[in-house]
Design a protein around this motif. Structure first.
Motif: not given
Length: 347
Positions: A182-197, A227-236
């Motif tokens: 329903g919205a675009f998100y990027a997903f990445v494991s927090a440990d890629s940055f040495g972090l814990d969620v 629709s191009e109105d939907l084509a944006f990254l909402y968050g990570t």
């Protein structure tokens, strides 16, 4: 319950009335009264009109001094969809989203309790919520005149891209997945940055997620078949990396809009994450997963219930469930001479 002496204070400007709720700790301020006419033939046209002409409503309701940078809101507007019980525009600290799962769960209960659905049915009442991304069907538990837990069936959700390498300033090359729920998100494991969620400082998680969002937005071209109105990254969304099916909860934290932090497990994020897991063969249809918020430990459940398509994308319909609660009602007034009457946001 009546509060003796409670009345509107002196004012010479707008008056807005709202109901406040939360789902998994994430707030939702629903505007009941005070919204000027919203023009547009479609919901996406109404979203554009509000963004251009009525943004003062969002600022007044959500930003300081009446709200805060992590407040979330909903505007109820007429829908062109005959099946819809309500149309909704979602608001956050930066603008307007196309989908919000925690809000749909709350609005479904609200619709039952506030008469938007006539003659609620037991054990569940169906509520059709028209969101900018499309029509979302929700179901609210209903018994003995009381509403309860809600669930919704998503619009077609899909994996847009997997194992994408992006150059994230300050963090270097990072591998991300991009999913749509329903919205675009990027997903990445927090440990890629040495972090814990669940245990790292929120500020550190926000900085990493915001850097990913900025990098993906600059380096990856998104598109949506509808629709191009939907084509944006909402968050990570930073995850604990536990994507393979398990009965144990998997945790994540969503940072969206202008570094806004979702207190819930993020309903549209759960939808997109399920779509990615299904695409990778890590879960099967109707395998229920539990998702935990890294900030509040609140829980949503999610499962892919059927396959479908969205343009050329193989997609799934995802069911997300959670419980929303009321926190209050408010009247907000404006004094015209107030230099900060339309709200402000600290950076």
């Amino acid at each position: 319950m009546e509060v003796p002496g409670l009345q509107l204070p002196p004012h010479d400007g707008s008056v807005l009335a709202a109901v406040d709720m939360h789902t998994g700790g994430e707030p939702l301020r629903i505007l009941l009264a005070g919204l000027p006419e919203v023009r547009g033939q479609s919901l996406l046209e109404k979203r554009r009109f509000v963004r251009r002409q009525l943004d003062w409503v969002r600022r007044l309701l959500l930003l300081e001094p009446r709200g805060h940078r992590d407040m979330y809101g909903a505007l109820l507007v007429p829908s062109e969809c005959e099946q819809a019980h309500l149309g909704v525009l979602f608001m956050h600290n930066e603008g307007y989203s196309t989908m919000c799962g925690h809000a749909v769960l709350a609005l479904a209960r609200f619709a039952v309790d506030y008469g938007l659905v006539k003659e609620p049915q037991s054990p569940e009442t169906q509520v059709n919520v028209h969101c900018p991304c499309g029509l979302v069907t929700a179901f609210v538990q209903y018994a003995a005149g009381r509403s309860g837990r809600a669930r919704f069936l998503s619009v077609p959700a899909f994996a847009f891209a997997t194992d994408v390498a992006v150059d994230v300033p300050g963090f270097g090359k990072t591998i991300v997945d991009i999913g749509y729920g329903g919205a675009f998100y990027a997903f990445v494991s927090a440990d890629s940055f040495g972090l814990d969620v669940s245990s790292s400082k929120t500020r550190e998680l926000v900085d990493a997620a915001s850097a990913v969002t900025k990098a993906v937005s600059a380096q990856v071209k998104l598109h949506h078949p509808d629709s191009e109105d939907l084509a944006f990254l909402y968050g990570t969304i930073l995850t604990d990396g536990k994507d393979a099916y398990s009965e144990e909860p998997t945790a994540n934290i969503c940072v969206f809009a202008d570094a806004q932090v979702d207190r819930s497990p993020t309903g549209s994020g759960v939808t997109a994450r399920i779509a990615l897991q299904y695409h990778k063969g890590l879960i099967q249809l109707n395998q229920t997963r539990t998702f935990k918020s890294g900030t509040t430990d609140s829980l949503f459940t999610g499962k892919a219930v059927k396959e479908t398509t969205c343009g050329d994308f193989k997609a799934v319909i995802v069911e997300v469930a959670g419980h929303a609660y009321y926190t209050g009602t408010s009247y907000f007034v404006v004094e015209n001479e107030d230099a900060l009457k339309n709200g402000f946001l600290l950076k």
